[in-house]
Write an enzyme that holds these catalytic residues in place. Structure first.
Site, PDB file in Angstrom:
ATOM      1  N   ARG A 132     -56.778 -42.282   2.015  1.00  0.00           N
ATOM      2  CA  ARG A 132     -56.784 -43.652   1.209  1.00  0.00           C
ATOM      3  C   ARG A 132     -55.648 -44.455   1.877  1.00  0.00           C
ATOM      4  NH1 ARG A 132     -58.007 -41.666  -4.980  1.00  0.00           N
ATOM      5  NH2 ARG A 132     -60.167 -41.428  -4.528  1.00  0.00           N
ATOM      6  N   HIS A 136     -53.282 -47.850  -7.391  1.00  0.00           N
ATOM      7  CA  HIS A 136     -54.395 -46.903  -8.232  1.00  0.00           C
ATOM      8  C   HIS A 136     -53.963 -45.616  -8.883  1.00  0.00           C
ATOM      9  CE1 HIS A 136     -58.479 -44.915  -8.605  1.00  0.00           C
ATOM     10  NE2 HIS A 136     -58.015 -43.837  -7.716  1.00  0.00           N
ATOM     11  N   GLU A 175     -65.742 -36.673  -0.091  1.00  0.00           N
ATOM     12  CA  GLU A 175     -65.037 -37.877  -0.051  1.00  0.00           C
ATOM     13  C   GLU A 175     -64.096 -37.860   1.109  1.00  0.00           C
ATOM     14  OE1 GLU A 175     -63.581 -39.249  -3.614  1.00  0.00           O
ATOM     15  OE2 GLU A 175     -65.242 -38.570  -4.992  1.00  0.00           O
ATOM     16  N   HIS A 192     -55.846 -47.740  -3.840  1.00  0.00           N
ATOM     17  CA  HIS A 192     -57.152 -47.287  -3.485  1.00  0.00           C
ATOM     18  C   HIS A 192     -57.529 -48.488  -2.670  1.00  0.00           C
ATOM     19  CE1 HIS A 192     -61.398 -46.274  -3.672  1.00  0.00           C
ATOM     20  NE2 HIS A 192     -61.093 -45.220  -4.440  1.00  0.00           N
ATOM     21  N   SER A 226     -54.107 -38.854 -24.422  1.00  0.00           N
ATOM     22  CA  SER A 226     -55.409 -38.134 -24.663  1.00  0.00           C
ATOM     23  C   SER A 226     -56.321 -38.354 -23.656  1.00  0.00           C
ATOM     24  CB  SER A 226     -55.902 -38.710 -25.967  1.00  0.00           C
ATOM     25  OG  SER A 226     -56.032 -40.438 -25.551  1.00  0.00           O
ATOM     26  N   GLY A 227     -56.172 -38.256 -22.502  1.00  0.00           N
ATOM     27  CA  GLY A 227     -56.864 -38.269 -21.099  1.00  0.00           C
ATOM     28  C   GLY A 227     -57.239 -36.705 -20.871  1.00  0.00           C
ATOM     29  N   ARG A 257     -52.285 -38.637  -2.140  1.00  0.00           N
ATOM     30  CA  ARG A 257     -53.222 -37.923  -3.050  1.00  0.00           C
ATOM     31  C   ARG A 257     -54.563 -37.716  -2.221  1.00  0.00           C
ATOM     32  NH1 ARG A 257     -57.353 -38.490  -7.006  1.00  0.00           N
ATOM     33  NH2 ARG A 257     -56.953 -40.678  -6.874  1.00  0.00           N
TER      34      ARG A 257
END
Length: 528
Positions: free
Chosen positions: A294, A355, A119, A248, A15-16, A390
């Site tokens: 990252r 992460h 970012e 992360h 349910s995200g 990612r």
């Protein structure tokens, strides 16, 4: 049908952002949707934790520029078709779902334009934010729309046990002998009754999220144990790139079950990393310094920690971010304050933590897996967008785009012909058979098994990997899997046993993938 058995047109597991988007897009076209959440509400996944933002578009760039940034961060291991789909269709998905359909209140400038931030790994400012709680704002907006929709049946405290597939679960040979294996729903543990249910579905959309909780240190919620990965693998769906686990680089250094994320947007606004000697060290590792991807920043931090013998490095926003930190990052500011750190005056102690899973269930640009009638979207899916690492803020965009794309494809298939499961096939799927006799699981055994999984994955399958470490992890997890298969036949199914079984199996198949891949690339860094 009995209360323990039901039929729905589309079953969405998770349910995200991906699950809610898929459910809404299906329900808006008149489909009957059943949406499952393993928690007591819709927001027990990672979406609500996302701080930084979601990629939209910079008015002065074209899709090719974003594609170059994604591919560079992914070590050119990305699937070009999927990257093009994200770059070209992503902004329209944001507009259609998040801006128009559920009206997420993204930050704007004084002139009324969207505020865009940047970012690590991004060449321009192109990221939409809601301060530092973007994921929470998106999740709340989607959840309100889902809960209000008459075509969506929301079932909370439901833990998927196994995907139902014709080759494995049909009692009729005519279905088991077919070359085309088809997903027809799932066995689901009902946390309200304590019993397994059978949910049959024409189509199943897997949106179960990540797997960070199989590691000792993670930014993920407790539900992120790789359950979708384990179920899809057992059902015969192709999984890919499982070894590419992104750590992360900047999680708040403090004692807790889940490490609190210090968003990459803090570095995007100018914060700098320093070691215990007060040295700004990132220039020694990458010319992009704090805004390197990252995987590079995480390994640099680990290297600095090993050199110094200290438990963390420090992120200084107080002296380098030209904004009101309490206003720009209210969630981070409050959490730091809670642990005795004033980020407007003090450097923040940070460490890397597991992460994001860049791999998962292999899907095409429509979200279709290799198992007929099974779709996947969000972190559980391997679309090929992320490659070996990612790029920041692509995950929310991938979730909304592939959730929408999966729903659109299912809607198209309903419009073109009848996709409903025939009654004969439905009747051939047996309900769950309870074989265990023991009523209660032993918490001591479950806790010890989880401790073994998490310490094994952190020590042997972490940021830096070697052949001896991976071989040790492979042997230990294989033996634990064997023991769990035997032990959990003796007890009645419960959420705790299902979660452990999924977590252990996911850890094993992830480790197997890492052991097979002898090439260092991105998140998969082999020292030998």
């Amino acid at each position: 049908m009995t209360s323990s058995r039901m039929k729905t047109e589309v079953l969405v597991i998770g349910s995200g952002i991906a699950g809610c988007t898929a459910a809404l897009c299906l329900a808006d076209k008149g489909r009957e949707v059943t949406l499952l959440s393993s928690g007591a509400s819709l927001d027990n996944g990672n979406t609500a934790l996302a701080q930084g933002g979601i990629i939209y578009k910079n008015p002065e760039e074209n899709p090719e520029q974003l594609a170059r940034d994604i591919t560079k961060a992914g070590w050119e291991f990305n699937y070009a078709d999927a990257v093009s789909h994200l770059c070209e269709e992503g902004p329209r998905a944001v507009e259609r779902i998040l801006l128009d359909r559920v009206q997420v209140p993204f930050d704007r400038t004084e002139s009324g334009d969207f505020y865009l931030t940047r970012e690590g790994g991004h060449s321009v400012h192109r990221i939409l934010t809601c301060a530092d709680y973007t994921g929470r704002a998106i999740q709340d907006s989607l959840a309100r729309a889902v809960l209000a929709h008459p075509n969506i049946r929301v079932l909370c405290r439901r833990t998927a046990i196994d995907l139902l597939a014709t080759r494995h679960h049909s009692t009729k040979l005519e279905y088991r002998y077919q070359l085309n294996n088809q997903c027809v729903g799932a066995y689901v543990f009902n946390g309200e009754t304590g019993e397994p249910n059978t949910i049959l579905a024409d189509f199943t959309v897997l949106c179960t999220g990540g797997l960070g909780q199989i590691f000792l240190h993670t930014t993920n919620t407790s539900s992120s144990i790789g359950s979708g990965m384990a179920m899809a693998h057992r059902a015969g769906a192709t999984v890919m790139n499982l070894e590419y686990i992104q750590f992360h680089p900047t999680a708040l250094f403090h004692r807790s079950d889940r490490k609190f994320l210090i968003s990459e947007a803090v570095r995007g606004e100018g914060a700098r990393l320093f070691n215990v000697k007060g040295e700004r060290f990132m220039a020694r590792y990458d010319e992009r310094m704090e805004l390197a991807p990252r995987d590079i920043v995480a390994r640099a931090i680990v290297d600095e920690m090993l050199k110094s013998g200290e438990d963390c490095v420090f992120l200084d926003a107080a002296n380098y971010v030209d904004q009101n930190l309490r206003k720009r990052f209210p969630t981070i500011y409050a959490k730091c304050k809670e642990t005795g750190i004033d980020m407007s005056k003090d450097p923040i102690p940070v460490v890397p933590a597991a992460h994001y899973s860049c791999g998962g269930v292999l899907v095409d640009r429509r979200g279709r897996s290799t198992l007929e009638a099974l779709y996947a979207a969000g972190e559980i899916a391997c679309t090929g967008v992320h490659g070996a690492n990612r790029l920041a803020s692509t995950s929310l965009l991938e979730g909304v785009l592939w959730g929408m794309s999966a729903a659109d494809d299912i809607n198209r298939r309903y419009a073109e012909n009848s996709c409903a499961l025939c009654q004969r096939l439905q009747d051939s799927i047996a309900d769950w058979i309870t074989s265990g006799k023991t009523e209660m699981e032993d918490p001591a055994l479950i806790n010890q098994d989880w401790a073994t999984i998490r310490s094994t994955m952190w020590n042997y399958m972490g940021i830096v990997r070697t052949t001896p470490r991976l071989e040790r992890a492979f042997e230990d997890l294989r033996n634990l899997n064997k023991r769990l298969h035997t032990f959990y036949r003796s007890i009645r199914v419960c959420k705790e046993s299902v979660d452990l079984f999924h977590g252990c199996q996911t850890a094993y198949i992830v480790t197997t993938a890492a052991l097979r891949n002898k090439t260092t690339r991105g998140c998969h860094y082999r020292k030998d």
